[in-house]
Design a protein around this motif. Sequence first.
Motif, mmCIF file in Angstrom:
data_model
loop_
_atom_site.group_PDB
_atom_site.id
_atom_site.type_symbol
_atom_site.label_atom_id
_atom_site.label_comp_id
_atom_site.label_asym_id
_atom_site.label_seq_id
_atom_site.Cartn_x
_atom_site.Cartn_y
_atom_site.Cartn_z
ATOM 1 N N LEU A 351 24.338 -17.948 7.838
ATOM 2 C CA LEU A 351 24.245 -17.814 9.287
ATOM 3 C C LEU A 351 25.613 -17.553 9.904
ATOM 4 O O LEU A 351 25.712 -16.953 10.985
ATOM 5 C CB LEU A 351 23.607 -19.056 9.900
ATOM 6 N N GLY A 352 26.672 -17.992 9.222
ATOM 7 C CA GLY A 352 28.019 -17.635 9.669
ATOM 8 C C GLY A 352 28.247 -16.136 9.593
ATOM 9 O O GLY A 352 28.816 -15.527 10.506
ATOM 10 N N LEU A 353 27.773 -15.520 8.506
ATOM 11 C CA LEU A 353 27.868 -14.061 8.378
ATOM 12 C C LEU A 353 27.041 -13.374 9.464
ATOM 13 O O LEU A 353 27.469 -12.379 10.056
ATOM 14 C CB LEU A 353 27.384 -13.628 6.994
ATOM 15 N N ALA A 354 25.844 -13.909 9.710
ATOM 16 C CA ALA A 354 24.969 -13.323 10.724
ATOM 17 C C ALA A 354 25.590 -13.418 12.111
ATOM 18 O O ALA A 354 25.538 -12.465 12.902
ATOM 19 C CB ALA A 354 23.609 -14.014 10.704
ATOM 20 N N ALA A 355 26.180 -14.566 12.417
ATOM 21 C CA ALA A 355 26.809 -14.743 13.731
ATOM 22 C C ALA A 355 27.987 -13.800 13.909
ATOM 23 O O ALA A 355 28.196 -13.238 14.998
ATOM 24 C CB ALA A 355 27.249 -16.196 13.902
ATOM 25 N N ALA A 356 28.765 -13.615 12.841
ATOM 26 C CA ALA A 356 29.919 -12.717 12.920
ATOM 27 C C ALA A 356 29.488 -11.267 13.099
ATOM 28 O O ALA A 356 30.155 -10.483 13.783
ATOM 29 C CB ALA A 356 30.780 -12.869 11.664
ATOM 30 N N GLU A 357 28.356 -10.909 12.499
ATOM 31 C CA GLU A 357 27.894 -9.521 12.551
ATOM 32 C C GLU A 357 27.104 -9.219 13.823
ATOM 33 O O GLU A 357 27.285 -8.157 14.439
ATOM 34 C CB GLU A 357 27.020 -9.241 11.327
ATOM 35 N N TRP A 358 26.227 -10.137 14.234
ATOM 36 C CA TRP A 358 25.306 -9.841 15.343
ATOM 37 C C TRP A 358 25.432 -10.780 16.544
ATOM 38 O O TRP A 358 24.803 -10.552 17.568
ATOM 39 C CB TRP A 358 23.859 -9.884 14.830
ATOM 40 N N GLY A 359 26.189 -11.865 16.404
ATOM 41 C CA GLY A 359 26.370 -12.771 17.525
ATOM 42 C C GLY A 359 25.439 -13.975 17.465
ATOM 43 O O GLY A 359 24.450 -13.995 16.728
ATOM 44 N N TYR A 360 25.753 -14.979 18.276
ATOM 45 C CA TYR A 360 24.990 -16.227 18.265
ATOM 46 C C TYR A 360 23.591 -16.056 18.854
ATOM 47 O O TYR A 360 22.646 -16.727 18.420
ATOM 48 C CB TYR A 360 25.751 -17.304 19.040
ATOM 49 N N ALA A 361 23.443 -15.185 19.831
ATOM 50 C CA ALA A 361 22.121 -14.986 20.437
ATOM 51 C C ALA A 361 21.122 -14.469 19.401
ATOM 52 O O ALA A 361 19.971 -14.920 19.352
ATOM 53 C CB ALA A 361 22.220 -14.023 21.616
ATOM 54 N N MET A 362 21.553 -13.540 18.557
ATOM 55 C CA MET A 362 20.686 -13.023 17.500
ATOM 56 C C MET A 362 20.393 -14.103 16.455
ATOM 57 O O MET A 362 19.249 -14.263 16.003
ATOM 58 C CB MET A 362 21.357 -11.817 16.832
ATOM 59 N N MET A 363 21.421 -14.852 16.102
ATOM 60 C CA MET A 363 21.243 -15.887 15.089
ATOM 61 C C MET A 363 20.260 -16.950 15.555
ATOM 62 O O MET A 363 19.316 -17.313 14.837
ATOM 63 C CB MET A 363 22.582 -16.533 14.756
ATOM 64 N N TYR A 364 20.471 -17.471 16.770
ATOM 65 C CA TYR A 364 19.632 -18.553 17.273
ATOM 66 C C TYR A 364 18.292 -18.066 17.824
ATOM 67 O O TYR A 364 17.288 -18.781 17.748
ATOM 68 C CB TYR A 364 20.370 -19.323 18.371
ATOM 69 N N GLY A 365 18.276 -16.864 18.394
ATOM 70 C CA GLY A 365 17.067 -16.384 19.052
ATOM 71 C C GLY A 365 16.122 -15.603 18.167
ATOM 72 O O GLY A 365 14.933 -15.468 18.494
ATOM 73 N N VAL A 366 16.615 -15.108 17.014
ATOM 74 C CA VAL A 366 15.781 -14.280 16.140
ATOM 75 C C VAL A 366 15.722 -14.831 14.717
ATOM 76 O O VAL A 366 14.641 -15.074 14.177
ATOM 77 C CB VAL A 366 16.278 -12.814 16.125
ATOM 78 N N ILE A 367 16.888 -15.023 14.103
ATOM 79 C CA ILE A 367 16.908 -15.390 12.681
ATOM 80 C C ILE A 367 16.346 -16.790 12.448
ATOM 81 O O ILE A 367 15.461 -16.984 11.591
ATOM 82 C CB ILE A 367 18.345 -15.275 12.122
ATOM 83 N N CYS A 368 16.832 -17.782 13.189
ATOM 84 C CA CYS A 368 16.322 -19.154 13.005
ATOM 85 C C CYS A 368 14.827 -19.253 13.314
ATOM 86 O O CYS A 368 14.076 -19.859 12.540
ATOM 87 C CB CYS A 368 17.124 -20.127 13.854
ATOM 88 N N PRO A 369 14.342 -18.661 14.417
ATOM 89 C CA PRO A 369 12.888 -18.675 14.644
ATOM 90 C C PRO A 369 12.105 -17.960 13.548
ATOM 91 O O PRO A 369 11.007 -18.394 13.187
ATOM 92 C CB PRO A 369 12.735 -17.948 15.987
ATOM 93 N N ALA A 370 12.651 -16.859 13.007
ATOM 94 C CA ALA A 370 11.957 -16.141 11.938
ATOM 95 C C ALA A 370 11.810 -17.010 10.697
ATOM 96 O O ALA A 370 10.764 -16.994 10.023
ATOM 97 C CB ALA A 370 12.715 -14.855 11.597
ATOM 98 N N VAL A 371 12.844 -17.777 10.374
ATOM 99 C CA VAL A 371 12.777 -18.700 9.237
ATOM 100 C C VAL A 371 11.682 -19.739 9.458
ATOM 101 O O VAL A 371 10.901 -20.055 8.548
ATOM 102 C CB VAL A 371 14.139 -19.386 9.018
ATOM 103 N N LEU A 372 11.587 -20.243 10.684
ATOM 104 C CA LEU A 372 10.576 -21.252 11.003
ATOM 105 C C LEU A 372 9.166 -20.677 10.977
ATOM 106 O O LEU A 372 8.225 -21.342 10.528
ATOM 107 C CB LEU A 372 10.868 -21.868 12.373
ATOM 108 N N VAL A 373 9.002 -19.440 11.435
ATOM 109 C CA VAL A 373 7.693 -18.788 11.365
ATOM 110 C C VAL A 373 7.273 -18.630 9.909
ATOM 111 O O VAL A 373 6.122 -18.911 9.542
ATOM 112 C CB VAL A 373 7.723 -17.419 12.074
ATOM 113 N N GLY A 374 8.207 -18.188 9.068
ATOM 114 C CA GLY A 374 7.907 -18.054 7.646
ATOM 115 C C GLY A 374 7.521 -19.379 7.020
ATOM 116 O O GLY A 374 6.568 -19.461 6.232
ATOM 117 N N ALA A 375 8.248 -20.442 7.381
ATOM 118 C CA ALA A 375 7.939 -21.770 6.849
ATOM 119 C C ALA A 375 6.563 -22.238 7.304
ATOM 120 O O ALA A 375 5.802 -22.829 6.524
ATOM 121 C CB ALA A 375 9.011 -22.767 7.288
ATOM 122 N N ALA A 376 6.215 -21.979 8.567
ATOM 123 C CA ALA A 376 4.915 -22.394 9.096
ATOM 124 C C ALA A 376 3.774 -21.667 8.392
ATOM 125 O O ALA A 376 2.742 -22.274 8.070
ATOM 126 C CB ALA A 376 4.861 -22.140 10.603
#
Length: 387
Positions: A351-376
């Motif tokens: 997620l550090g790489l993701a934040a550096a590449e796309w920013g915190y909004a993308m990391m928190y608003g897209v990537i983390c929710p996507a992980v949770l959707v996959g887990a659900a």
Amino acid sequence: MSKDRLWTPQFMTMGGGNFFYFLSQYLLVAAMPLYILKELHGNERDAGLAMTYFQLGTVLCRPFAGKIIDSLNKHRLLVAGSCAFLLIMTAFFFLRTLPAVFGLRFLHGAIFGVTSTAAAAVAALVLPLSRKGEGIGYFALSTNLAMVVGPLVGLLLMQYWGPSAVFFFLILGALFTLIAMICNALPSSVTRPSASFRSFSVTDLIEPRSVIPSLFGGLVFFSYGGMLTFIPLYARSLGLASVTSLFFVVFALIIIVTRPVIGHLFDTKGPDYIVYPGFIVFLLGFILFASISSLTGLLLSGAVLGLGFGALSPAFQTLAVTMAPPSRAGVATATYFWALDISVGLAAYLLGLAAAEWGYAMMYGVICPAVLVGAAVLYLVWRRREN
């Protein structure tokens, strides 16, 4: 005494011990970088290495913790582990060089990996079966409280009294924990070994029946690890660095307030009544977290994230422990915590790489929710197969 009694001296001692074990870690997470930079004249790399050595000790020792716990007298193990904690905290007070700090942080992580797992395993064993979910939920509060109290105490002690006060505080905490463990009267049915060191296999490191709920817990902690690791930098980018601690206060308070209800629902209705709403709320919390711009938004997102995380974390820990027989409680607990250790470590890097590449909004608003959707989705498939 009722067989369904929850708040026994044995259970409360395990919670208190676990609180100190995690307090020592979270306190040093906040205080150690300042100590290294100001007192030992190190740099940011050295401060990061201190954390790396701790994580290395934890990750290397956690897989063997289950075998150790199940093969030894658990009361003696907890006393020995608490004694080791006291020695390490005392060594921090006297050995004030960078190499010593790195070595002690590695030993701290190794002992932490065993003792925190042992405390959780014993706590699960002394709980009545009918209140297992509720009890593990309350036990997890000791970790949540340490997460809030540790950094606050560490920073205050460093600011007003310096590193000697930090280490003296930890020595006193370790001493009280050791005394409590010595005086804790655990029943022989809990303390006696249920395995032997004579034989060894992969199942001594991992409990197969606990792997799937541990993986779900790991995915939850992957997203949580992104929040925990990068919130100081995210808050600073929003001009909210001075109030970051309030986020964790709200986060922890929501978990504390809702824990009795969540634990009761788990025991009376089953895990699905907790897990599905938990995924939805945790996901919405990240979307809100990604769009904040003010203190109000920060605190509101902390409340929503706390509600979701406070439901999911103890639910998967309870599933991981209860799916294994009591004789395998140590390995089951170690399996769950090892998954969390790895997930948080991967989150910090990926997620550090993701934040550096796309920013915190993308990391928190897209990537983390996507992980949770996959887990659900994976949880839904697993539950249907189980039923």
